[in-house]
Design a protein around this motif. Structure first.
Motif, PDB file in Angstrom:
ATOM      1  N   VAL A   1     -28.292  -2.185  34.198  1.00  0.00           N
ATOM      2  CA  VAL A   1     -28.335  -0.986  33.350  1.00  0.00           C
ATOM      3  C   VAL A   1     -27.554   0.116  34.051  1.00  0.00           C
ATOM      4  O   VAL A   1     -27.826   0.428  35.217  1.00  0.00           O
ATOM      5  CB  VAL A   1     -29.788  -0.517  33.102  1.00  0.00           C
ATOM      6  CG1 VAL A   1     -29.789   0.729  32.220  1.00  0.00           C
ATOM      7  CG2 VAL A   1     -30.624  -1.622  32.473  1.00  0.00           C
ATOM      8  N   ASN A   2     -26.594   0.700  33.353  1.00  0.00           N
ATOM      9  CA  ASN A   2     -25.789   1.780  33.943  1.00  0.00           C
ATOM     10  C   ASN A   2     -26.049   3.084  33.209  1.00  0.00           C
ATOM     11  O   ASN A   2     -25.747   3.217  32.028  1.00  0.00           O
ATOM     12  CB  ASN A   2     -24.301   1.433  33.877  1.00  0.00           C
ATOM     13  CG  ASN A   2     -23.440   2.531  34.495  1.00  0.00           C
ATOM     14  OD1 ASN A   2     -23.894   3.287  35.352  1.00  0.00           O
ATOM     15  ND2 ASN A   2     -22.201   2.613  34.062  1.00  0.00           N
TER      16      ASN A   2
ATOM     17  N   GLN B   1     -38.110 -10.875  37.303  1.00  0.00           N
ATOM     18  CA  GLN B   1     -36.847 -10.293  36.874  1.00  0.00           C
ATOM     19  C   GLN B   1     -36.222  -9.502  38.012  1.00  0.00           C
ATOM     20  O   GLN B   1     -36.905  -8.799  38.757  1.00  0.00           O
ATOM     21  CB  GLN B   1     -37.073  -9.344  35.693  1.00  0.00           C
ATOM     22  CG  GLN B   1     -37.519 -10.017  34.410  1.00  0.00           C
ATOM     23  CD  GLN B   1     -36.337 -10.414  33.544  1.00  0.00           C
ATOM     24  OE1 GLN B   1     -35.401  -9.652  33.364  1.00  0.00           O
ATOM     25  NE2 GLN B   1     -36.399 -11.611  32.982  1.00  0.00           N
ATOM     26  N   ARG B   2     -34.909  -9.617  38.160  1.00  0.00           N
ATOM     27  CA  ARG B   2     -34.183  -8.738  39.072  1.00  0.00           C
ATOM     28  C   ARG B   2     -33.323  -7.813  38.232  1.00  0.00           C
ATOM     29  O   ARG B   2     -32.484  -8.273  37.448  1.00  0.00           O
ATOM     30  CB  ARG B   2     -33.314  -9.520  40.051  1.00  0.00           C
ATOM     31  CG  ARG B   2     -32.544  -8.607  41.010  1.00  0.00           C
ATOM     32  CD  ARG B   2     -32.434  -9.205  42.408  1.00  0.00           C
ATOM     33  NE  ARG B   2     -31.647 -10.435  42.393  1.00  0.00           N
ATOM     34  CZ  ARG B   2     -30.321 -10.463  42.538  1.00  0.00           C
ATOM     35  NH1 ARG B   2     -29.644  -9.333  42.663  1.00  0.00           N
ATOM     36  NH2 ARG B   2     -29.668 -11.604  42.557  1.00  0.00           N
ATOM     37  N   VAL B   3     -33.564  -6.529  38.372  1.00  0.00           N
ATOM     38  CA  VAL B   3     -32.903  -5.510  37.566  1.00  0.00           C
ATOM     39  C   VAL B   3     -32.091  -4.605  38.472  1.00  0.00           C
ATOM     40  O   VAL B   3     -32.597  -4.111  39.489  1.00  0.00           O
ATOM     41  CB  VAL B   3     -33.934  -4.681  36.765  1.00  0.00           C
ATOM     42  CG1 VAL B   3     -33.232  -3.608  35.944  1.00  0.00           C
ATOM     43  CG2 VAL B   3     -34.776  -5.582  35.865  1.00  0.00           C
ATOM     44  N   VAL B   4     -30.835  -4.386  38.118  1.00  0.00           N
ATOM     45  CA  VAL B   4     -29.971  -3.457  38.849  1.00  0.00           C
ATOM     46  C   VAL B   4     -29.757  -2.236  37.969  1.00  0.00           C
ATOM     47  O   VAL B   4     -29.307  -2.357  36.826  1.00  0.00           O
ATOM     48  CB  VAL B   4     -28.619  -4.106  39.198  1.00  0.00           C
ATOM     49  CG1 VAL B   4     -27.706  -3.088  39.877  1.00  0.00           C
ATOM     50  CG2 VAL B   4     -28.824  -5.330  40.092  1.00  0.00           C
ATOM     51  N   ILE B   5     -30.089  -1.067  38.503  1.00  0.00           N
ATOM     52  CA  ILE B   5     -29.951   0.179  37.746  1.00  0.00           C
ATOM     53  C   ILE B   5     -28.966   1.082  38.464  1.00  0.00           C
ATOM     54  O   ILE B   5     -29.186   1.483  39.615  1.00  0.00           O
ATOM     55  CB  ILE B   5     -31.298   0.886  37.561  1.00  0.00           C
ATOM     56  CG1 ILE B   5     -32.252  -0.012  36.762  1.00  0.00           C
ATOM     57  CG2 ILE B   5     -31.110   2.229  36.855  1.00  0.00           C
ATOM     58  CD1 ILE B   5     -33.629   0.557  36.560  1.00  0.00           C
ATOM     59  N   ALA B   6     -27.864   1.390  37.794  1.00  0.00           N
ATOM     60  CA  ALA B   6     -26.865   2.309  38.322  1.00  0.00           C
ATOM     61  C   ALA B   6     -27.104   3.689  37.718  1.00  0.00           C
ATOM     62  O   ALA B   6     -27.530   3.809  36.573  1.00  0.00           O
ATOM     63  CB  ALA B   6     -25.468   1.809  37.985  1.00  0.00           C
ATOM     64  N   GLY B   7     -26.828   4.728  38.504  1.00  0.00           N
ATOM     65  CA  GLY B   7     -27.175   6.064  38.042  1.00  0.00           C
ATOM     66  C   GLY B   7     -28.671   6.274  38.101  1.00  0.00           C
ATOM     67  O   GLY B   7     -29.251   6.962  37.257  1.00  0.00           O
ATOM     68  N   ALA B   8     -29.304   5.708  39.118  1.00  0.00           N
ATOM     69  CA  ALA B   8     -30.761   5.700  39.191  1.00  0.00           C
ATOM     70  C   ALA B   8     -31.362   7.042  39.575  1.00  0.00           C
ATOM     71  O   ALA B   8     -32.576   7.226  39.455  1.00  0.00           O
ATOM     72  CB  ALA B   8     -31.219   4.631  40.190  1.00  0.00           C
TER      73      ALA B   8
END
Length: 336
Positions: free
Chosen positions: A67-68, A13-20
């Motif tokens: 996910v933001n 899985q490639r997951v992008v998390i904004a506000g990390a």
């Protein structure tokens, strides 16, 4: 099909998390990486920074999940400058992510965006669900409305969108920490509403909390940090879920019960109540707002429960015990 076949392969899985960099974002980054996912971050620092939409587009292109969690903390005084930043940090970042996803050649199949259960009205009569809940009014509600409007605005045909209307999140580092300190200091009684003077400026801004005579019976909806992650994973694996989802324990409490349970959890036998005038003075000193503890938030996760999600921490006592145990463990690690 076996249970193993039902499980997502997090290692691919490639997951992008904004506000990390925030409390919840940090936990999600650690958890997804521990599960083997390739995690990329967006924020003031990270793999992409806000304002570099081209780089953000490169990150979300081909991602399995975005996910933001970006947004300035509401644990502050609602000055004009802070109100503007609370709004900007939510709406502008959400719009930029939408632009990036819209420009991606291979848009992510799922985008999960933070929202807040504060969007519902002050409720003492019945619980607020996704299907029957009534939206409130005032500054905090206006922020939540604008946030969700930005999130759902425009077409993203290749991407399912879910807004998480989160209750107060429990964890070591969350808004629960100052309440734990109060309980240990013998000040862990109920927070009691009462009369307080208002100003025309606060009424215009929608930041004045109206006395509701709740006597500490204002409802208190909460969710453990582990169930924020659990809900995101559950939503990821159930393609029928979209739109708004309440992320809160199915067993909300009230202020009196929550503070009593917290006192028991820290081993404090008594707790002095805090009256409205004390809250207002104290809030001004520590630069926060009394609304955060006086508004009655009665929210239940109708959609998650109906879809079959099983909460790891469904009960208040267990959730508080877990947070305090985690806090003690972290303190022990720092000392050694």
């Amino acid at each position: 099909m076996t249970d193993d076949q039902h499980q997502p392969d997090d290692q691919h899985q490639r997951v992008v998390i904004a506000g990390a960099s925030g409390f919840i974002g940090q936990h999600l980054v650690r958890a997804f990486r521990a599960a083997g996912a390739d995690v990329r971050t967006v924020g003031r620092t990270g793999d992409a920074v806000w304002g570099n939409t081209l780089r953000i587009t490169e990150l979300v292109d081909g991602a399995d999940l975005v996910v933001n969690m970006a947004g300035k903390s509401v644990n502050c005084r609602y000055t004009a400058r802070n109100r503007a930043e609370i709004l900007r940090s939510r709406v502008d970042t959400t719009r930029e992510l939408a632009e990036a996803i819209r420009s991606a050649e291979h848009p992510p199949p799922l985008w999960v965006n933070s929202s807040t259960a504060t969007i519902y009205r002050h409720a003492e009569d019945h619980a607020q669900t996704e299907s029957t809940g009534e939206l409130g009014e005032g500054f905090s509600v206006s922020i939540a409305r604008a946030w969700e409007e930005a999130f759902f605005d425009g077409d993203l045909p290749g991407t399912r969108r879910v807004a998480l209307r989160m209750a107060i999140v429990f964890g070591d580092g969350s808004a629960l920490v100052p309440l734990i300190r109060l309980a240990r200091a013998g000040l862990g009684g109920p927070q009691l509403d009462g009369p307080w003077f208002s100003t025309a400026a606060r009424r215009r801004a929608g930041t004045f909390h109206q006395d509701r005579h709740t006597r500490g019976r204002q409802r208190f909806s909460w969710v453990h940090l582990a169930d924020v992650l659990g809900a995101i994973e559950f939503i990821r694996d159930d393609p029928s879920i979209d739109g708004v989802v309440n992320v809160s324990s199915p067993n909300p409490s009230d202020n009196r019960t929550m503070m009593r349970t917290l006192r028991e959890a820290v081993g404090q036998r008594f707790g002095l109540p805090t009256w409205r005038w004390m809250l207002e003075v104290g809030s001004a000193v520590i630069r926060t707002e009394s609304e955060l503890v006086l508004k009655s938030r009665w929210v239940v996760p109708e959609r998650l429960v109906e879809a079959g999600y099983e909460f790891r921490y469904p009960k208040l006592r267990g959730a508080l015990a877990a947070v305090i145990a985690e806090q003690r463990q972290h303190q022990h690690q720092r000392q050694h």
